[in-house]
Every structure is written in structure tokens, then in C-alpha cells.
Design a protein around this motif. Structure first.
Motif, PDB file in Angstrom:
ATOM      1  N   LEU A 142      -3.478   6.956  -3.569  1.00  0.00           N
ATOM      2  CA  LEU A 142      -4.173   8.017  -4.294  1.00  0.00           C
ATOM      3  C   LEU A 142      -5.684   7.859  -4.183  1.00  0.00           C
ATOM      4  CD1 LEU A 142      -2.017   8.258  -7.541  1.00  0.00           C
ATOM      5  CD2 LEU A 142      -2.108   9.884  -5.648  1.00  0.00           C
ATOM      6  N   SER A 143      -6.138   6.625  -4.223  1.00  0.00           N
ATOM      7  CA  SER A 143      -7.566   6.356  -4.077  1.00  0.00           C
ATOM      8  C   SER A 143      -8.065   6.741  -2.687  1.00  0.00           C
ATOM      9  CB  SER A 143      -7.845   4.877  -4.355  1.00  0.00           C
ATOM     10  OG  SER A 143      -9.202   4.597  -4.212  1.00  0.00           O
ATOM     11  N   ALA A 144      -7.235   6.516  -1.678  1.00  0.00           N
ATOM     12  CA  ALA A 144      -7.609   6.909  -0.313  1.00  0.00           C
ATOM     13  C   ALA A 144      -7.758   8.422  -0.203  1.00  0.00           C
ATOM     14  CB  ALA A 144      -6.570   6.407   0.683  1.00  0.00           C
ATOM     15  N   LEU A 145      -6.855   9.138  -0.841  1.00  0.00           N
ATOM     16  CA  LEU A 145      -6.962  10.593  -0.827  1.00  0.00           C
ATOM     17  C   LEU A 145      -8.202  11.071  -1.571  1.00  0.00           C
ATOM     18  CD1 LEU A 145      -3.256  11.648  -1.381  1.00  0.00           C
ATOM     19  CD2 LEU A 145      -4.601  11.813   0.713  1.00  0.00           C
ATOM     20  N   ALA A 146      -8.498  10.448  -2.707  1.00  0.00           N
ATOM     21  CA  ALA A 146      -9.700  10.811  -3.453  1.00  0.00           C
ATOM     22  C   ALA A 146     -10.956  10.408  -2.690  1.00  0.00           C
ATOM     23  CB  ALA A 146      -9.679  10.162  -4.827  1.00  0.00           C
TER      24      ALA A 146
ATOM     25  N   LEU B 175      -9.064   2.152   5.058  1.00  0.00           N
ATOM     26  CA  LEU B 175      -8.742   0.810   4.571  1.00  0.00           C
ATOM     27  C   LEU B 175      -7.720   0.861   3.436  1.00  0.00           C
ATOM     28  CD1 LEU B 175      -9.409  -2.242   4.696  1.00  0.00           C
ATOM     29  CD2 LEU B 175     -11.118  -1.796   2.947  1.00  0.00           C
ATOM     30  N   MET B 176      -7.924   1.750   2.496  1.00  0.00           N
ATOM     31  CA  MET B 176      -6.985   1.859   1.381  1.00  0.00           C
ATOM     32  C   MET B 176      -5.626   2.395   1.839  1.00  0.00           C
ATOM     33  SD  MET B 176      -7.889   0.733  -1.474  1.00  0.00           S
ATOM     34  CE  MET B 176      -9.244  -0.366  -1.531  1.00  0.00           C
ATOM     35  N   GLY B 177      -5.624   3.283   2.801  1.00  0.00           N
ATOM     36  CA  GLY B 177      -4.363   3.779   3.343  1.00  0.00           C
ATOM     37  C   GLY B 177      -3.571   2.675   4.022  1.00  0.00           C
TER      38      GLY B 177
END
Length: 100
Positions: free
Chosen positions: A65-69, A8-10
Motif C-alpha cells: 500500500l505504501s508503494a502505491l501511495a 523498493l517497497m514493492g
């Protein structure tokens, strides 16, 4: 749905980056929402749109960055989202400071 947050964030980040790209390519002031156009009347709309596109693209990195984290830990993803959003908005104010 283990990676639902990251997906979703991506997607959200990609959509914002596409919007920033359109802003940078067209430099059309009318691409902004009506509410934004009424509150800001720049002297040089093309320069304003170019700088704003940079800021929007910078802020779009926050959900990326949040998607990666989020692939690692959900709590870390939330922290990364908040901290990076504050940092990127602060940097965006520095970028937009000389534009009127």
C-alpha cells in the motif's frame, strides 16, 4: 529514480508474501528463525504456522500500500506505511489470539 521508493517497497512486499506463501504451503515450524522457535513452543505447530502465514501476508500488504501511495506522494507513502502497519499488526494479534 523518481519511483525508487515504490519499487523498493514493492520488492520488499513481494519477498514477504513469498515467505508467507512458503509458510502456508509447508507448515514447517523450522522455517522460522531460531530466535522465534526458542521463544514460542506451540502445541499444534501446523495450525500455528497456518495462522502465522495469514498474519505475515496481512502485514506484507502494508509496504504494498505504501508503494502505491509512493507513486503519488512520498509523505503520504510514509504515513500510509506507519498507519497500515499498526493496523495490520493489531489485526494480526486478533488472528493469533486463539492459537497456542
Amino acid at each position: 529514480m523518481e519511483y525508487g521508493y515504490s519499487i523498493l517497497m514493492g520488492c520488499f512486499s513481494a519477498a514477504i508474501l513469498i515467505y508467507a506463501g512458503l509458510m502456508a504451503l509447508t507448515k514447517d515450524y523450522k522455517i522460522l528463525p531460531l530466535r522465534s522457535r526458542q521463544s514460542v513452543k506451540p502445541k499444534d505447530p501446523k495450525r500455528y504456522m497456518a495462522q502465522l502465514a495469514k498474519v505475515i501476508a496481512l502485514v506484507a500488504l502494508s509496504p504494498a500500500l505504501s508503494a502505491l501511495a509512493g507513486l503519488w506522494n512520498a509523505v503520504a507513502a510514509g504515513i500510509v506505511l506507519i498507519v497500515s502497519m499498526v493496523l495490520f499488526i493489531w489485526l494480526g494479534t486478533k488472528i493469533m489470539k486463539g492459537v497456542e
